[in-house]
Write an enzyme that holds these catalytic residues in place. Structure first.
Site, mmCIF file in Angstrom:
data_model
loop_
_atom_site.group_PDB
_atom_site.id
_atom_site.type_symbol
_atom_site.label_atom_id
_atom_site.label_comp_id
_atom_site.label_asym_id
_atom_site.label_seq_id
_atom_site.Cartn_x
_atom_site.Cartn_y
_atom_site.Cartn_z
ATOM 1 N N GLY A 349 49.277 40.450 25.493
ATOM 2 C CA GLY A 349 50.530 40.265 26.215
ATOM 3 C C GLY A 349 51.338 39.201 25.539
ATOM 4 C CG MET A 351 48.308 34.416 19.902
ATOM 5 S SD MET A 351 46.706 34.118 20.692
ATOM 6 C CE MET A 351 46.330 32.491 20.043
ATOM 7 C CD GLU A 352 46.563 30.732 23.331
ATOM 8 O OE1 GLU A 352 46.932 31.875 23.626
ATOM 9 O OE2 GLU A 352 45.377 30.369 23.390
ATOM 10 C CD GLU A 386 50.545 32.978 26.208
ATOM 11 O OE1 GLU A 386 49.857 32.312 25.417
ATOM 12 O OE2 GLU A 386 50.077 33.919 26.886
HETATM 13 ZN ZN LIG Z 1 45.685 32.279 27.560
#
Ligand SMILES: [Zn+2]
Ligand SMILES: *[C@@H]1O[C@H](CO)[C@@H](O)[C@H](O)[C@H]1NC(C)=O
Ligand SMILES: *[C@@H]1O[C@H](CO)[C@@H](O)[C@H](O)[C@H]1NC(C)=O
Ligand SMILES: *[C@@H]1O[C@H](CO)[C@@H](O)[C@H](O)[C@H]1NC(C)=O
Ligand SMILES: *[C@@H]1O[C@H](CO)[C@@H](O)[C@H](O)[C@H]1NC(C)=O
Length: 965
Positions: A349, A351-352, A386
């Protein structure tokens, strides 16, 4: 990783309503996060069912001989810094391959004398010389660098191994250089490519997804989270594109390389960080930006999306959310910029990546005209999730993937706090009950569940690491951290957190480090007392699977805890060192008055304050602040029922939802009667809040599946009609006869429920209303009068109660649609028709890729199977063409097992069980691939359903009949 949703909340909401009409899904409601959903390539909105089972990982007892056969790096050398230069080609080469070339060097320190350099490297073609790979070793000290004896790649463990003639000296530093070529594939892993159309022209984006083990596919690196280093990045790209990475661009130069005109973008060196949060992007996107106290905030997306202002909302909420975390963590944002980018093809969904967060388009972009409230909420919560990782996860990183649950559970909890700060009127913190707590209760109540925490040495291979990204890690993690914060109190929790982050900034930890800092915060705060150390209390929640049901006998004050199992006959074969008992913090209310928190520390206890009589009552686990269910003696249940019936608002919204959810689940586990569970729903005709209704509808879903082909269904519908009618009328008033959008956030969701159910059960005026809206759209297809919030429900209802004309119109709109979310609403709504010939034709379409894209075929069949009319058609369809479908669509794919799940969910007769067994027998020669386990489970579930129906049908029929008389 960032969140991955197989399906977004609001679409889930739509589906549930549809579910009552035609589709049946509880699980699809769940927001799934990150990798877990990443396994399923079906995009959100497709209604892909998330697997509810979270299989335990197999443990390998195999000890490899050679260091390069082990999945973990040796501790003899550790990286200090890297220089990475990458040049992705956005045009295919002469062989038709998209590639990138690169050069990297890493400076590392030698900790222990060794003649081996083992570094991750996978799927890269290293430049070769006659003597092997062209890698170079330099010494940064006085002693000369050892000479290289040989180099080779180990495919299985994904290493480049460099064997030296002499040893590296402990305490010295060296530099290793390499040159390589990699493929810029469309596999959504490592450095990959994504494509989209802009004004009829195909555009290519080079982007990356490193978590968990893909950085090694981009350049040789020590690809473990504890191997933190500083990265200096340079990207070479064509002049009409921009390049982005974790750091701010410091220099952009025009240059000529090998006769090709290029731009060379250099980035400031990163902070000390893990490889899995690196990001590299080259694209021709547009951006909008703001500046907050010298922090540059940018939102990037396709040019058209930015022009249509789809990035504005994300930009609006990012500043406040970052401010909130700075305050909450008591630590300033660690970087000089914050980029967020929406990518057309993205596995998870979001990505940090530190300083450059990547999202699916639906998780970052909000169209002020076309998006629904649910779309907006998703954007807010994913951003909040995030950004929470920018500190927790990125600044301070868990040592190894076995502790992933702490990273993800933590972010999944605080995302509600961050989102609440950005949108204070939404009451979003309450929703954790639906989207995490109740969701994971369902999974964690199975004997096949597993503990949150795993020993480090059980998680080694990439596949085992991937398995960690599951509902248990995310949602149970969130639920137990919320419980911890509740019993410590929020200020103590925040204080411990801030001291943890400050102590370990730019470093790595194990989960007990957090417990130590929280313990210190407890000790520094007079007045806060806990019966055992944070460590002792939390171990019981993290080291053993499942959760307790606490039974309170208010006649005696006796309190007992038991491991809660949804199926009372299931056998738990996983031992627990704590014998499935927990230290349970119980917040409770006596006759409306909040009491002092009570701790249940043994299996059973007697606590006299919980003994009540007369009209006094007890309600435990206020606001579901603890991760457990509650059962009572019948007298107390009856007193709670009277509160609901007389004055339900005396109990909080969450507790009303909890009473329903606990009761239905206790009944499934045979701890209370089914009638008692049903009685908790009697007051609903007065209920206007979303969360209790939603809890009820999710639980009702099982009843619908089991009974929608029996006489029980008539009585059930009559009962539901009587309960939903006032809600429908309430919204008619609130919206001034359907002309306005309800102002309260959750009312907008509940309005969807009200309309969907009311039309289904035939509340007067509902179907006419919906058909009218749909008719207006059919009459003028360029002007859709239906509010985005209501589209899913309206389309489904109009098609369910319409004929071929409505269906064919939807098909035309589907084929014309340029907006992915709209296409996916229509695709699901077309499964709502009750006409068998339309359903059969639609089934045929699923095997024609010019009609339904291959990636959408299995989910479309699932939608059809959720429809009570469509289910047998889908079953016949799949059975008769199993070998064709299996060969063309499903081999090894995840959605194939959800196809079996989807089709068999309603199975509850002996005949269906026989059919299922015969199907298994007949197709042994074809095989079932990834659906093998699903098929076994389907047989098992069908057996359980048969039993449940036999035991409950008469009682349920009688109850609904009496109550709707
Ligand atoms: Zn996470
Ligand atoms: C990276 O490049 C810079 C400038 O060329 C140089 O000063 C630095 O030492 C290099 N670092 C590594 C790890 O090679
Ligand atoms: C890597 O080498 C293999 C074998 O020579 C070749 O098939 C492949 O195309 C190469 N990959 C790239 C990206 O050049
Ligand atoms: C963003 O904020 C501006 C200024 O407050 C406001 O006018 C605009 O409507 C907001 N945009 C969205 C999509 O919320
Ligand atoms: C915030 O951090 C400062 C120092 O970094 C510390 O003195 C202070 O106590 C912290 N505040 C809280 C509420 O933890």
């Amino acid at each position: 990783m960032g969140k991955v949703y197989y399906i977004s909340k609001n679409i889930g909401i739509g589906l549930l309503v549809l579910g009552f009409i035609a589709l049946a899904t509880i699980i699809a409601l769940s927001i799934a996060y990150d990798k877990e959903r990443a396994k399923n390539k079906v995009k959100p909105g497709d209604g892909a069912l998330e697997s509810t089972s979270t299989p335990a990982l197999p443990t390998t007892a195999f000890t490899p001989k050679e260091p390069w056969d082990r999945y973990r790096l040796p501790d003899s050398i550790i990286p200090v810094s890297y220089n990475v230069t990458l040049w992705p080609r956005l045009q295919p080469n002469a062989q038709g391959l998209y590639i990138f070339t690169g050069r990297s060097s890493v400076i590392f320190g030698c900790m222990k004398e060794t003649d081996l350099i083992i570094i991750h490297c996978s799927k890269l073609n290293l430049t070769t010389t006659s003597s092997g790979y062209h890698v170079k070793l330099n010494s940064l000290g006085h002693a000369p660098a050892p000479t290289i004896r040989s180099t080779w790649l180990v495919v299985k463990t994904e290493y480049l191994v460099v064997l030296l003639q002499q040893k590296l000296q402990a305490g010295s530093k060296y530099e290793l250089e390499a040159e390589f070529v990699g493929e810029l594939a469309d596999d959504l892993q490592g450095f990959y490519r994504s494509e989209y159309m802009q004004d009829g022209v195909k555009k290519v984006v080079a982007t990356s997804q490193m978590q968990a083990t893909h950085a090694r596919k981009t350049f040789p690196c020590f690809d473990e989270p504890a191997m933190k280093a500083v990265f200096s990045v340079t990207i070479i790209h064509s002049p009409d594109t921009v390049a982005l990475s974790n750091g701010k661009e410091t220099d952009i130069t025009d240059s000529l390389i090998d006769g090709v005109r290029v731009k060379v973008t250099t980035f400031e060196p990163t902070e000390r960080m893990s490889t899995y949060v690196l990001a590299f992007i080259v694209c021709d996107f547009a951006e909008i930006q703001s500046n907050q106290n010298n922090l540059l905030i940018r939102i990037w997306a396709q040019r058209k999306a930015i022009a249509d202002k789809q990035g504005d909302y994300a930009l609006n909420v990012t500043g406040p959310i970052l401010q909130f975390y700075e305050h909450y963590y008591n630590t300033t944002y660690p970087l000089s910029k914050s980029d967020q980018i929406a990518l057309p093809d993205f596995h998870a969904g979001a990505m940090e990546n530190w300083g450059l967060v990547t999202y699916r388009e639906t998780a970052l972009l909000y169209d002020p005209i076309l998006s629904s409230t649910g779309n907006k909420e998703r954007v807010t919560t994913v951003i909040a999730h995030e950004l929470a990782h920018m500190w927790f996860g990125n600044l301070v990183t868990l040592q190894w993937w076995n502790d992933l649950w702490l990273n993800e559970g933590f972010a999944s909890y605080v995302e509600y706090l961050g989102a609440d700060y950005a949108e204070p009127t939404w009451n979003i913190k309450d929703q954790i009950i639906l989207y995490d707590v109740q969701k994971v209760f369902a999974v964690d109540a199975l004997a096949s569940s597993h503990p949150l925490s795993r020993p480090e040495d059980e998680v080694n291979e990439p596949a085992q690491i991937s398995e960690m990204f599951n509902t248990i890690s995310y949602s149970k993690g969130a639920a137990v951290i919320r419980m911890l914060s509740e019993f410590l109190t929020e200020p103590v929790f925040a204080q411990g957190l801030s001291s943890y982050l400050n102590t370990f900034a730019f470093g790595n930890t194990v989960y007990t480090d957090l417990w130590v800092h929280l313990q210190q915060a407890v000790e520094n705060t007079p007045g806060v007392q806990i019966p055992h150390s944070v460590d002792d209390i939390m171990n019981r929640w993290t080291l053993q699977m499942g959760f307790p049901v606490v039974t309170i006998d208010t006649r005696t004050g006796s309190i007992t805890q038991n491991h809660f199992l949804l199926d009372p006959d299931s056998v738990v074969d996983r031992p627990s060192q704590f014998n499935y008992t927990w230290f349970v913090p119980i917040k409770w209310i006596k006759t409306g008055v909040e009491q002092q928190q009570y701790w249940l520390l043994q299996k059973t206890d007697t606590y006299h304050p919980m003994r009540v009589s007369g009209s006094d009552w007890i309600l435990a686990n206020t606001n579901v602040s603890g991760y457990f269910r509650v059962n009572y003696d019948l007298d107390n249940w009856n007193r709670l029922l009277s509160i609901l019936n007389l004055n339900h608002q005396e109990l909080s919204v969450i507790n009303r939802a909890q009473i329903i959810d606990d009761a239905f689940n206790l009944a499934r586990a045979k701890m209370i009667s089914t009638t008692l569970a049903l009685k908790t729903t009697k007051y609903l005709f007065k209920e206007r809040d979303y969360i209790p209704w939603e809890s009820f509808l999710r639980n009702l879903d099982y009843y619908t599946l089991m009974f929608d082909r029996t006489e029980v269904y008539g009585a059930l519908q009559a009962y539901l009609k009587q309960q939903i009618q006032p809600l429908f009328e309430y919204f008619q008033t609130v919206t001034e006869n359907w002309t306005r959008v309800p102002t309260i956030h959750t009312d907008q969701y509940n309005q969807i429920n009200a309309i969907g159910i009311a039309c289904n059960v035939g509340v007067d005026g509902c179907r006419e209303l919906i058909k009218g809206w749909y008719r207006q759209w059919m009459d003028n297809q360029d002007h859709n009068p239906i509010h985005p919030n209501l589209k899913s429900t309206v389309y489904c209802t109009a098609i369910a109660f319409g004929g071929a004309e409505e269906w064919n119109f939807a098909w035309r709109m589907f084929k014309n649609s340029t907006l992915a979310s709209e296409a996916s609403r229509l695709r699901s709504a077309m499964a709502c028709t009750k006409l068998p010939w339309l359903l059969n034709r639609y089934l045929e379409y699923t095997l024609d890729p010019t009609k339904i894209r291959k990636q959408d075929a299995t989910s479309t069949i699932q939608y059809i199977a959720r429809n009570v009319v469509g289910m047998p058609l889908a079953w016949n369809f799949v059975r008769s063409r199993w070998s064709f479908i299996f060969q063309h669509y499903g081999k090894g794919s995840f959605s194939f097992s959800s196809l079996i799940n989807g089709i068999t969910r309603r199975f509850s007769t002996e005949f269906e069980l026989q059919e299922l067994e015969k199907f298994k027998e007949d197709n042994q020669h074809v095989g079932f691939g990834s659906a093998t386990l699903a098929l076994e489970q389907a047989i098992e579930k069908t057996t359980a359903n048969i039993k449940w129906v036999t035991e409950n049908e008469a009682e349920v029929l009688r109850w609904f009949t009496e109550e709707s008389a």
